[in-house]
Design a protein around this motif. Structure first.
Motif, PDB file in Angstrom:
ATOM      1  N   LYS A   9      -5.647 -14.470  75.650  1.00 17.77           N
ATOM      2  CA  LYS A   9      -5.148 -13.144  75.270  1.00 17.77           C
ATOM      3  C   LYS A   9      -4.156 -12.620  76.310  1.00 17.77           C
ATOM      4  N   ALA A  10      -4.479 -12.760  77.585  1.00 11.56           N
ATOM      5  CA  ALA A  10      -3.585 -12.302  78.653  1.00 11.56           C
ATOM      6  C   ALA A  10      -2.286 -13.104  78.658  1.00 11.56           C
ATOM      7  N   ALA A  11      -2.390 -14.393  78.424  1.00 10.52           N
ATOM      8  CA  ALA A  11      -1.194 -15.240  78.386  1.00 10.52           C
ATOM      9  C   ALA A  11      -0.296 -14.838  77.216  1.00 10.52           C
ATOM     10  N   CYS A  12      -0.872 -14.639  76.044  1.00  9.85           N
ATOM     11  CA  CYS A  12      -0.086 -14.242  74.870  1.00  9.85           C
ATOM     12  C   CYS A  12       0.587 -12.890  75.084  1.00  9.85           C
ATOM     13  N   ALA A  13      -0.067 -12.001  75.810  1.00  8.77           N
ATOM     14  CA  ALA A  13       0.498 -10.674  76.071  1.00  8.77           C
ATOM     15  C   ALA A  13       1.764 -10.752  76.917  1.00  8.77           C
ATOM     16  N   ARG A  14       1.932 -11.825  77.661  1.00  9.37           N
ATOM     17  CA  ARG A  14       3.109 -11.977  78.522  1.00  9.37           C
ATOM     18  C   ARG A  14       4.246 -12.725  77.844  1.00  9.37           C
ATOM     19  N   VAL A  15       4.031 -13.174  76.609  1.00  8.09           N
ATOM     20  CA  VAL A  15       5.041 -13.932  75.871  1.00  8.09           C
ATOM     21  C   VAL A  15       5.655 -13.040  74.800  1.00  8.09           C
ATOM     22  N   TYR A  16       6.968 -12.941  74.813  1.00  9.54           N
ATOM     23  CA  TYR A  16       7.703 -12.169  73.817  1.00  9.54           C
ATOM     24  C   TYR A  16       8.474 -13.147  72.954  1.00  9.54           C
ATOM     25  N   LEU A  17       8.187 -13.163  71.659  1.00 13.45           N
ATOM     26  CA  LEU A  17       8.840 -14.087  70.740  1.00 13.45           C
ATOM     27  C   LEU A  17       9.917 -13.376  69.942  1.00 13.45           C
ATOM     28  N   MET A  18      11.055 -14.030  69.843  1.00 13.97           N
ATOM     29  CA  MET A  18      12.128 -13.551  68.978  1.00 13.97           C
ATOM     30  C   MET A  18      12.552 -14.708  68.099  1.00 13.97           C
ATOM     31  N   LEU A  23      12.498  -9.446  67.299  1.00  9.40           N
ATOM     32  CA  LEU A  23      11.275  -9.501  68.087  1.00  9.40           C
ATOM     33  C   LEU A  23      10.063  -9.502  67.162  1.00  9.40           C
ATOM     34  N   VAL A  24       9.090 -10.331  67.472  1.00 10.41           N
ATOM     35  CA  VAL A  24       7.861 -10.370  66.676  1.00 10.41           C
ATOM     36  C   VAL A  24       7.010  -9.171  67.087  1.00 10.41           C
ATOM     37  N   THR A  25       6.882  -8.208  66.171  1.00  8.89           N
ATOM     38  CA  THR A  25       6.108  -6.997  66.429  1.00  8.89           C
ATOM     39  C   THR A  25       4.984  -6.871  65.408  1.00  8.89           C
ATOM     40  N   THR A  26       4.053  -5.986  65.699  1.00  6.13           N
ATOM     41  CA  THR A  26       2.927  -5.761  64.788  1.00  6.13           C
ATOM     42  C   THR A  26       3.373  -5.128  63.479  1.00  6.13           C
ATOM     43  N   PRO A  30       5.921  -9.789  55.824  1.00 11.73           N
ATOM     44  CA  PRO A  30       4.729 -10.550  56.197  1.00 11.73           C
ATOM     45  C   PRO A  30       4.930 -11.223  57.548  1.00 11.73           C
ATOM     46  N   MET A  31       3.818 -11.581  58.178  1.00 10.08           N
ATOM     47  CA  MET A  31       3.868 -12.254  59.471  1.00 10.08           C
ATOM     48  C   MET A  31       3.096 -13.564  59.372  1.00 10.08           C
ATOM     49  N   GLU A  32       3.682 -14.614  59.916  1.00 11.11           N
ATOM     50  CA  GLU A  32       2.989 -15.896  59.921  1.00 11.11           C
ATOM     51  C   GLU A  32       1.797 -15.829  60.874  1.00 11.11           C
ATOM     52  N   ASN A  33       0.729 -16.511  60.530  1.00 10.27           N
ATOM     53  CA  ASN A  33      -0.486 -16.488  61.348  1.00 10.27           C
ATOM     54  C   ASN A  33      -0.229 -16.900  62.789  1.00 10.27           C
ATOM     55  N   LEU A  34       0.676 -17.843  62.999  1.00  8.95           N
ATOM     56  CA  LEU A  34       0.928 -18.302  64.367  1.00  8.95           C
ATOM     57  C   LEU A  34       1.623 -17.246  65.216  1.00  8.95           C
ATOM     58  N   HIS A  35       2.230 -16.234  64.598  1.00  6.12           N
ATOM     59  CA  HIS A  35       2.892 -15.160  65.341  1.00  6.12           C
ATOM     60  C   HIS A  35       1.929 -14.054  65.770  1.00  6.12           C
ATOM     61  N   ILE A  36       0.815 -13.913  65.092  1.00  9.37           N
ATOM     62  CA  ILE A  36      -0.094 -12.779  65.308  1.00  9.37           C
ATOM     63  C   ILE A  36      -0.511 -12.596  66.771  1.00  9.37           C
ATOM     64  N   PRO A  37      -0.913 -13.644  67.498  1.00  9.96           N
ATOM     65  CA  PRO A  37      -1.335 -13.421  68.890  1.00  9.96           C
ATOM     66  C   PRO A  37      -0.213 -12.909  69.801  1.00  9.96           C
ATOM     67  N   TYR A  38       1.039 -13.115  69.398  1.00 14.92           N
ATOM     68  CA  TYR A  38       2.180 -12.749  70.238  1.00 14.92           C
ATOM     69  C   TYR A  38       2.848 -11.448  69.812  1.00 14.92           C
ATOM     70  N   ALA A  39       2.441 -10.881  68.690  1.00 11.15           N
ATOM     71  CA  ALA A  39       3.081  -9.675  68.163  1.00 11.15           C
ATOM     72  C   ALA A  39       2.875  -8.500  69.120  1.00 11.15           C
ATOM     73  N   LYS A  40       3.947  -7.775  69.376  1.00  9.03           N
ATOM     74  CA  LYS A  40       3.914  -6.633  70.290  1.00  9.03           C
ATOM     75  C   LYS A  40       3.907  -5.333  69.505  1.00  9.03           C
ATOM     76  N   ASP A  41       3.167  -4.353  70.006  1.00  6.10           N
ATOM     77  CA  ASP A  41       3.112  -3.035  69.388  1.00  6.10           C
ATOM     78  C   ASP A  41       4.230  -2.190  69.980  1.00  6.10           C
ATOM     79  N   MET A  42       5.415  -2.370  69.433  1.00  5.43           N
ATOM     80  CA  MET A  42       6.600  -1.667  69.916  1.00  5.43           C
ATOM     81  C   MET A  42       7.626  -1.630  68.799  1.00  5.43           C
ATOM     82  N   PRO A  43       8.675  -0.834  68.958  1.00  2.00           N
ATOM     83  CA  PRO A  43       9.700  -0.771  67.915  1.00  2.00           C
ATOM     84  C   PRO A  43      10.383  -2.123  67.718  1.00  2.00           C
TER      85      PRO A  43
END
Length: 68
Positions: A9-18, A23-26, A30-43
């Motif tokens: 969880k901590a590792a995923c929080a430090r990874v930003y995917l684009m 940017l992959v956000t919450t 739709p969002m692919e399942n593999l993106h969910i751990p990396y999704a950021k709660d931001m604009p």
């Protein structure tokens, strides 16, 4: 990071995917399942610099291109 002792969880929080959709956000649907751990709660943004300023993160940037 996990191999060096961080939790997954901590590792995923430090990874930003684009990708082509920005940017992959919450808020992405739709969002692919593999993106969910990396999704950021931001604009949503297409700009990595904007995302880094918003989150005050600076560090190693890895740029990966895929033509899948």
């Amino acid at each position: 990071m996990v191999n060096e002792g961080a939790s997954r969880k901590a590792a995923c929080a430090r990874v930003y995917l684009m990708d082509v959709d920005g940017l992959v956000t919450t808020k992405r649907h739709p969002m692919e399942n593999l993106h969910i751990p990396y999704a950021k709660d931001m604009p949503h943004t297409y700009d990595l610099l904007e995302a880094s300023i918003y989150n005050d993160f600076f560090g190693t940037l890895t740029y990966v291109m895929s033509n899948n």
